[in-house]
Design an enzyme around this catalytic site. Structure first.
Site, PDB file in Angstrom:
ATOM      1  N   ARG A 143       0.882  -1.164   0.000  1.00 25.24           N
ATOM      2  CA  ARG A 143       0.000   0.000   0.000  1.00 25.24           C
ATOM      3  C   ARG A 143       0.912   1.204   0.000  1.00 25.24           C
ATOM      4  NH1 ARG A 143      -4.564  -1.949   4.388  1.00 25.24           N
ATOM      5  NH2 ARG A 143      -4.138  -4.148   4.031  1.00 25.24           N
TER       6      ARG A 143
ATOM      7  N   ASP B  55       0.774   5.535   0.533  1.00 24.92           N
ATOM      8  CA  ASP B  55      -0.111   6.611   0.978  1.00 24.92           C
ATOM      9  C   ASP B  55      -0.353   7.637  -0.132  1.00 24.92           C
ATOM     10  OD1 ASP B  55      -0.683   5.756   3.514  1.00 24.92           O
ATOM     11  OD2 ASP B  55       0.990   6.806   4.455  1.00 24.92           O
TER      12      ASP B  55
ATOM     13  N   TYR C 245      13.108   2.113  -0.363  1.00 26.04           N
ATOM     14  CA  TYR C 245      12.461   3.417  -0.521  1.00 26.04           C
ATOM     15  C   TYR C 245      13.526   4.494  -0.660  1.00 26.04           C
ATOM     16  CZ  TYR C 245       7.785   1.755   0.775  1.00 26.04           C
ATOM     17  OH  TYR C 245       6.567   1.130   0.786  1.00 26.04           O
TER      18      TYR C 245
ATOM     19  N   ARG D 193       8.975   7.468   6.584  1.00 25.27           N
ATOM     20  CA  ARG D 193       8.690   8.889   6.824  1.00 25.27           C
ATOM     21  C   ARG D 193       9.041   9.302   8.252  1.00 25.27           C
ATOM     22  NH1 ARG D 193       2.717   9.447   4.639  1.00 25.27           N
ATOM     23  NH2 ARG D 193       2.916  11.467   5.686  1.00 25.27           N
TER      24      ARG D 193
END
Lengths: 260, 260
Positions: A58, A60, A118, A206
């Site tokens: 998933r 965001d 990431y 994050r």
């Protein structure tokens, strides 16, 4: 369009890339546009079947993907090359299919995944960059990348990352993740923070980035990281950095032969 | 806001950058939003005067600027540093002021300009790049940059560029321009075509790029360039490349001391 009596005997993987700016993330939601929804509609036009698609992760709202993996089972006889071309005609400008492969029946984009990488991009300059508004966090104060790179020694390896996760049903019981690599690279005014792991908790990258920015501001010390990890409490880490600097960059699968 | 009895005794230059995607170019127009209009409104809020601003160039709709120069005369006593900061608060996310200088009274952003450099960006890959939709031309077929670089020998120097100009009242009588430099640089899948000259005719860079793409397709030969120039007729050159790959990159002024 119903798949009655059709044998879904092919398992197809598509590697896609998307600019997340206009979307509420990957996963289908009521009342907002997601990449999955747009992707499913395009796919229906290409393979002329309603299929169940599996995404690798998933993401965001406003988060981007350089390489995102999707798989689905189909009875269609279309070649993988033609799927790529046709999908890119049906998809909007901010989503593309980069590649397509046929894989063995047991491959699952999410469950077969053994790791992800990431990248978080920061525009590090006093003046904003008009071309990066949606693509990098604008951060005013000078960031010492050499210093931040020292976080490596505390973050690489197996740790309980509860302090670096938003409490959410998305997080499994097991909060231990194995961070494989971590780096901070500057190219002129653009800083890229790269982190790869066997898996990530909700908002983990994050929150790590938000903590790094607190370190850059000297409000958290690098040697506090082990203490923050030990606390297993979200409130000890830095804030959650905004989504638009985040890119799902690579997804790892072991023992899978992608053949075109 | 009227400047009655005020002495406009300061000449201020601002270096700005903008993402041209949302704008109908620089110059104020009826019924469409331009960078100049947005810029003037912001400036009025900062210096509290209605002033006449001079831009270094007209740019077309969707064309970008990495460095665009504007000057205006004002009686305001605001420091150049404060102008920069205040302007960046009033301007939208896709326009910024990079720097400000006070210059001698005779400086004019357009008339004092002795040359400009444009960059044209191409995403050269079969699959589109979702992040470059508004920032580079997507060009499918492989481009041989080494070959295109040979255009240097025909294009650098003083030539009548009538064949490479859209007929328009913007073009002066004199169609001779002196091209100072020309280069084609590839970085992975992004190609940058750089061209600097003492001045440019209307659409000159975009028509040169359109011609280069015809050369890449083998529909025009490099050694035809002198013939195309000699013809002084727009129809011999290639098509006008789309605007969104074009960036005003640098603007040259001689004997001007920019002091902060």
């Amino acid at each position: 369009m119903r798949n009655v009596n059709k044998k879904l005997d092919r398992n197809i993987v598509l590697v896609i890339s998307y600019d997340g700016t206009r979307y509420s993330g990957w996963q289908v939601q009521k009342n907002s546009t997601t990449v999955q929804e747009i992707f499913q509609n395009a796919l229906k036009n290409v393979i002329l079947e309603d299929v169940d698609i599996k995404g690798c992760s998933r993401t965001d709202a406003k988060v981007h993907a350089n390489n995102y993996y999707v798989n689905f089972k189909t009875s269609s006889r279309i070649s993988v090359k033609n799927i790529t071309n046709a999908m890119n005609r049906f998809l909007p400008y901010d989503i593309c299919v980069k590649n397509a492969f046929e894989v063995s029946d047991d491959f699952h984009a999410r469950y077969s995944c053994t790791g992800k990488e990431y990248v978080y991009k920061i525009w590090n300059h006093q003046i904003r960059n008009p071309f990066m508004h949606d693509y990098a966090l604008h951060y005013w104060y000078d960031i010492d990348c050499e210093n931040l790179r020292d976080v490596r020694k505390y973050i690489i390896g197996e740790h309980d990352f509860t302090s670096f996760a938003t409490l959410d049903k998305r997080n499994a019981q097991n909060m231990i993740r194995n961070v494989h690599d971590f780096d901070v690279i500057r190219q002129e005014n653009v800083i890229e923070i790269k982190i790869s792991a066997n898996g990530f908790l909700y908002n983990m990258v994050r929150i790590i980035v938000g903590t790094l920015l607190r370190i850059a501001q000297n409000k958290i010390k690098i040697h506090d990281i082990p203490y923050i990890i030990d606390k297993k409490d979200r409130k000890y880490a830095g804030p959650t950095a905004p989504p638009h600097g985040l890119y799902l960059n690579r997804v790892f699968y072991d023992n899978i032969e992608f053949k075109e």
